[in-house]
Design a protein around this motif. Structure first.
Motif, short mmCIF file in Angstrom:
data_model
loop_
_atom_site.label_atom_id
_atom_site.label_comp_id
_atom_site.label_asym_id
_atom_site.label_seq_id
_atom_site.Cartn_x
_atom_site.Cartn_y
_atom_site.Cartn_z
N ASP A 67 0.81 -1.23 0.00
CA ASP A 67 0.00 0.00 0.00
C ASP A 67 0.83 1.27 0.00
O ASP A 67 0.32 2.35 -0.29
CB ASP A 67 -1.06 0.05 1.11
N ASP A 68 2.16 1.20 0.33
CA ASP A 68 3.00 2.40 0.25
C ASP A 68 2.93 3.02 -1.14
O ASP A 68 2.76 4.24 -1.30
CB ASP A 68 4.47 2.06 0.54
N ALA B 58 -2.84 -6.83 -1.66
CA ALA B 58 -1.84 -6.34 -2.61
C ALA B 58 -2.05 -6.94 -3.99
O ALA B 58 -1.90 -6.26 -5.02
CB ALA B 58 -0.43 -6.65 -2.10
N GLN B 59 -2.39 -8.22 -4.04
CA GLN B 59 -2.63 -8.85 -5.34
C GLN B 59 -3.90 -8.30 -5.99
O GLN B 59 -3.95 -8.11 -7.21
CB GLN B 59 -2.74 -10.36 -5.18
N ASN B 60 -4.92 -8.05 -5.19
CA ASN B 60 -6.14 -7.45 -5.73
C ASN B 60 -5.85 -6.07 -6.32
O ASN B 60 -6.35 -5.72 -7.39
CB ASN B 60 -7.21 -7.33 -4.64
N ALA C 174 -2.93 -5.05 -7.44
CA ALA C 174 -2.11 -5.27 -8.63
C ALA C 174 -2.97 -5.60 -9.84
O ALA C 174 -2.75 -5.09 -10.95
CB ALA C 174 -1.10 -6.38 -8.38
N ASN C 175 -3.95 -6.47 -9.63
CA ASN C 175 -4.84 -6.87 -10.73
C ASN C 175 -5.64 -5.67 -11.24
O ASN C 175 -5.82 -5.51 -12.45
CB ASN C 175 -5.79 -7.97 -10.27
N LEU C 176 -6.12 -4.86 -10.32
CA LEU C 176 -6.92 -3.70 -10.71
C LEU C 176 -6.09 -2.67 -11.46
O LEU C 176 -6.55 -2.05 -12.41
CB LEU C 176 -7.56 -3.08 -9.46
N MET C 177 -4.85 -2.50 -11.03
CA MET C 177 -3.96 -1.54 -11.69
C MET C 177 -3.51 -2.02 -13.07
O MET C 177 -3.21 -1.22 -13.94
CB MET C 177 -2.73 -1.28 -10.82
N GLY C 178 -3.40 -3.34 -13.24
CA GLY C 178 -2.88 -3.89 -14.48
C GLY C 178 -1.37 -4.00 -14.48
O GLY C 178 -0.74 -3.90 -15.54
N LEU C 179 -0.78 -4.25 -13.30
CA LEU C 179 0.67 -4.38 -13.21
C LEU C 179 1.17 -5.57 -14.02
O LEU C 179 0.50 -6.60 -14.12
CB LEU C 179 1.09 -4.57 -11.76
N GLN D 88 -8.76 -1.37 -2.01
CA GLN D 88 -8.55 -2.81 -1.95
C GLN D 88 -7.91 -3.22 -0.62
O GLN D 88 -8.03 -4.36 -0.19
CB GLN D 88 -7.66 -3.28 -3.11
N TYR D 89 -7.24 -2.26 0.02
CA TYR D 89 -6.62 -2.52 1.32
C TYR D 89 -7.65 -2.26 2.42
O TYR D 89 -7.50 -1.35 3.24
CB TYR D 89 -5.38 -1.64 1.49
#
Length: 233
Positions: A13-14, A56-58, A60-65, A173-174
Motif C-alpha cells: 500500500d505504500d 496487494a494482489q487485488n 495489482a490486478n486492478l492496476m494492471g501491473l 482494496q486494502y
C-alpha cells in the motif's frame, strides 16, 4: 520481462498511496510497470500478512501491473546491508527498469527512509560488473521518491486528473488498513476517515498549484531534466 517503471515500497500500500495514480497513468499508456514490496507489513496494527498479501494482489490486478513480488524482508527490522542490497540488485537486473520509484527519503515510519536509501544504493551497485548475480548488469536512468505521510516539497508533479478515481479504487482494496466504520480492529492514524480524506486533499492541492485537478509529487534523486515545450502542452 523488461519494465519501463519498477516501484519499490517498504510495505504493501505504500506505492498505491504515494504514486498509484502515476503508475495507472503509465500503464494506461502501454508501459510495463511492476512493484516490489519489501515486507508483508506484518507489524501493522490491523490485518495480517495473509490479508495484506491478498489485498496487494487485488490492487495489482486492478492496476494492471506486469509483475508484483514480495521480498519477505522483516517488517520494521530490515537493514541496508549486503544481504538486502543483493536481493534488490537481483530484482533490478531481472526487470531492467528505465525508472525506479521508491519510498520518501524521510517519513513518519522509519522503514520508509531506510527503504529509500536501500533502493538508491542497490540501483548504483546493480551497475557494477564485479557484483556477480549471474545476470546482466543494469542501472536505471532515474530514481524518484514518491511522497508519503510527511508533507515534503516535490521537485515535480505528475498530472493524474484522469486517473485519480481509479487510484482511490485501488487504495480501497486494502480494506484492512483504511477507514471502515464496521471494523472492530484497533483504530490507527491511517484508518481514520480524515486520513483517507487527506489523500484527496493533497492531490487536489498539488493540482491547484500546477493547474490541473489532481497531481502526485515526486522528489528527484538526480537533477531532473525537462523539455519545456512538452511541459507546457
Amino acid at each position: 520481462m523488461k519494465l519501463e517503471i519498477l516501484a519499490f515500497g517498504a510495505h504493501p500500500d505504500d506505492i498505491e498511496l504515494g504514486c498509484g495514480g502515476t503508475l495507472i497513468k503509465h500503464i494506461s499508456s502501454g508501459n510495463k510497470v511492476g512493484i516490489i514490496d519489501f515486507t508483508t507489513g506484518d507489524l501493522g496494527t490491523r490485518g495480517s500478512s495473509e490479508i495484506r498479501l491478498n489485498e496487494a494482489q487485488n490492487a495489482a490486478n486492478l492496476m494492471g501491473l506486469s509483475i508484483r513480488e514480495n521480498l519477505n524482508f522483516k517488517d520494521g527490522f530490515f537493514q541496508n546491508d549486503d544481504i538486502h542490497k543483493k536481493a534488490l540488485i537481483k530484482m533490478i537486473r531481472k526487470y531492467q527498469p528505465e525508472i525506479v520509484l521508491t519510498n520518501a527519503p524521510s517519513d513518519r515510519h522509519p522503514d520508509h527512509g531506510r527503504a529509500s536509501q536501500l533502493t538508491i544504493d542497490a540501483c548504483f551497485l546493480s551497475g557494477l560488473e564485479k557484483i556477480d548475480t549471474n545476470q546482466d548488469v543494469w542501472r536505471p536512468k532515474a530514481i524518484y521518491h514518491y511522497i508519503q505521510f510527511n508533507n515534503l516539497i516535490p521537485d515535480f508533479v505528475v498530472d493524474i486528473s484522469d486517473y485519480f478515481n481509479k487510484k482511490i479504487e485501488v487504495i480501497k482494496q486494502y480494506k484492512s488498513q483504511f477507514y471502515d466504520p464496521d471494523s472492530t480492529e484497533t483504530d490507527t492514524v491511517i484508518s481514520s476517515k480524515s486520513f483517507f480524506e487527506s489523500i484527496e486533499y493533497r492531490a487536489k492541492d498539488l493540482g491547484r498549484q500546477t493547474f490541473c485537478d489532481y497531481a502526485e509529487g515526486f522528489i528527484s534523486h538526480q537533477l531532473p531534466k525537462v523539455n519545456l515545450l512538452n511541459d507546457i502542452k
